[in-house]
Design an enzyme around this catalytic site. Structure first.
Site, PDB file in Angstrom:
ATOM      1  N   ASP A  43     -30.978  25.802  17.162  1.00 28.90           N
ATOM      2  CA  ASP A  43     -31.793  27.004  17.014  1.00 28.90           C
ATOM      3  C   ASP A  43     -32.266  27.134  15.575  1.00 28.90           C
ATOM      4  OD1 ASP A  43     -29.118  27.379  16.365  1.00 28.90           O
ATOM      5  OD2 ASP A  43     -28.796  28.867  17.928  1.00 28.90           O
ATOM      6  N   GLU A 100     -32.300  34.313  18.636  1.00 33.96           N
ATOM      7  CA  GLU A 100     -31.815  35.678  18.458  1.00 33.96           C
ATOM      8  C   GLU A 100     -32.701  36.705  19.173  1.00 33.96           C
ATOM      9  OE1 GLU A 100     -29.031  36.373  17.251  1.00 33.96           O
ATOM     10  OE2 GLU A 100     -28.459  34.628  16.074  1.00 33.96           O
TER      11      GLU A 100
END
Length: 376
Positions: free
Chosen positions: A69, A128
């Site tokens: 990520d 997120e």
């Protein structure tokens, strides 16, 4: 490249945290590095603010994927680092800077020491929020290089460096954001009977929400409802016309998630009737559970225990954390594991300082595991 090079890369990335789907500088940094590799060994495909990188194998039978990520969090950094965030109000407080450095370390290793199978590295934005995994999976770029198995890691502050922790089956929970807006009638504090006070209404709702888990969810199951933020009113002598609640829901089963949402909706309707106001509910983005494919995970854990004498393996419990990597695992066999980074501050904390020695641990273990996988 030396391991210290990837520590420096981590520090460079730490200074430029960016929100989901706005990782422009991060993508540019990664592309500069990737374009410096031997271009006959890598195929690079940008996707939105993310990147897909394919390394063709020498005699491929399948494609092995590694996902990292990229995004940061809206947190003002309070670490002791000399390389603190240059983006005011944003910080890599969840370890994505380390995740990317590890991914580049693995990628570089296999460019220099190719294996039989194809490798696919996914630099995925917006973990997120609002969630980059699902749209990346639905992209033409991903479909063109569809992997046969997929893996990832996440740093774990509570474990010492040299620790890998995971388990077969469910590892992370199903998650959903929660936003509730109440609208009533504002007015002068001296005349409450002429108004509908939304601070009072929201206070009742917050209290009622805490009864859902204790009275509506099977005690043998697990669920969490956390209200992290409330806004309401403008001044101490003005009755609030509006109030807003922001929170999160986490469950280990989809049945419990549906049950929690059903009860929230019923309670909100009760508040509307009881306080003569209107309400809206928004569940924002939600992630499905991270479910580790059992056979692959057990095989990996046995291999770590037998072959990685420099690593401590822990069979951990499931956690209420959320990760959109679960969408990949819903369609593709694989697993995620925790990587110990030994810091007293937890994930999403403004003072978290992961031990960078974990970068070498991760690159070493995963590179050996992928080499072993490719020999099967």
């Amino acid at each position: 490249m030396s391991v210290s090079s990837f520590v420096q890369i981590r520090r460079d990335l730490h200074q430029i945290p960016e929100p989901g789907f706005q990782e422009v500088k991060t993508q540019q940094y990664l592309l500069r590095y990737l374009n410096g590799l031997p271009q006959d060994r890598v195929q690079i495909q940008p996707w939105r603010t993310g990147i897909l990188v394919r390394i063709p194998g020498s005699n491929p039978k399948r494609t092995i994927a590694w996902r990292t990520d990229m995004d940061g969090l809206p947190i003002s950094e309070e670490t002791s680092y000399p390389f603190r965030s240059l983006h005011e109000g944003f910080m890599h407080a969840c370890g994505h800077d380390m995740h990317m450095a590890i991914a580049l370390g693995l990628l570089t290793h296999f460019v220099e020491q190719p294996i039989a199978d194809n490798l696919l590295f996914l630099f995925q934005p917006a973990e997120e929020g609002p969630g980059g995994a699902l749209p990346m999976m639905q992209s033409e770029e991903f479909a063109a290089w569809q992997p046969d198995c997929i893996f990832a890691l996440h740093i774990a502050p509570e474990y010492p460096v040299g620790t890998i922790a995971t388990k077969p089956g469910i590892l992370f929970a199903n998650t959903s954001e929660l936003f509730v807006d109440l609208v009533g009638k504002g007015g002068h504090a001296a005349f409450p009977h002429k108004s509908n006070d939304m601070v009072v209404a929201m206070s009742h709702l917050v209290t009622q929400l805490q009864s859902i888990v204790s009275r509506n969810i099977d005690p043998l199951d697990s669920a969490v409802i956390t209200v992290g933020k409330i806004e309401g009113g403008t001044k101490q002598n003005i009755i609030a016309e509006r109030a807003r609640l922001e929170g999160t829901i986490r469950t280990f089963s989809m049945e419990s998630m549906s049950r929690v949402k059903s009860r929230i909706e019923a309670l909100v309707k009760g508040v509307e009737a009881g306080f003569d106001c209107s309400a809206t509910i928004d569940y924002g983005c939600g992630y499905c559970q991270v479910y580790n494919e059992e056979a692959l995970t057990e095989e990996f854990m046995e291999w770590v225990a037998e072959e990685c004498k420099d690593v401590t393996l822990i069979h951990c419990k499931e956690a209420m954390t959320g990760e959109d990597f679960g969408y990949f695992l819903r369609e593709i066999p694989g697993f995620l594991f925790w990587l110990g980074v030994n810091t007293p501050y937890g994930l999403h904390h403004s003072k978290i300082e992961p031990n960078e020695e974990a970068i070498e641990v991760a690159i070493g273990v995963v590179s050996r595991y992928f080499t072993k996988l490719s020999q099967r």
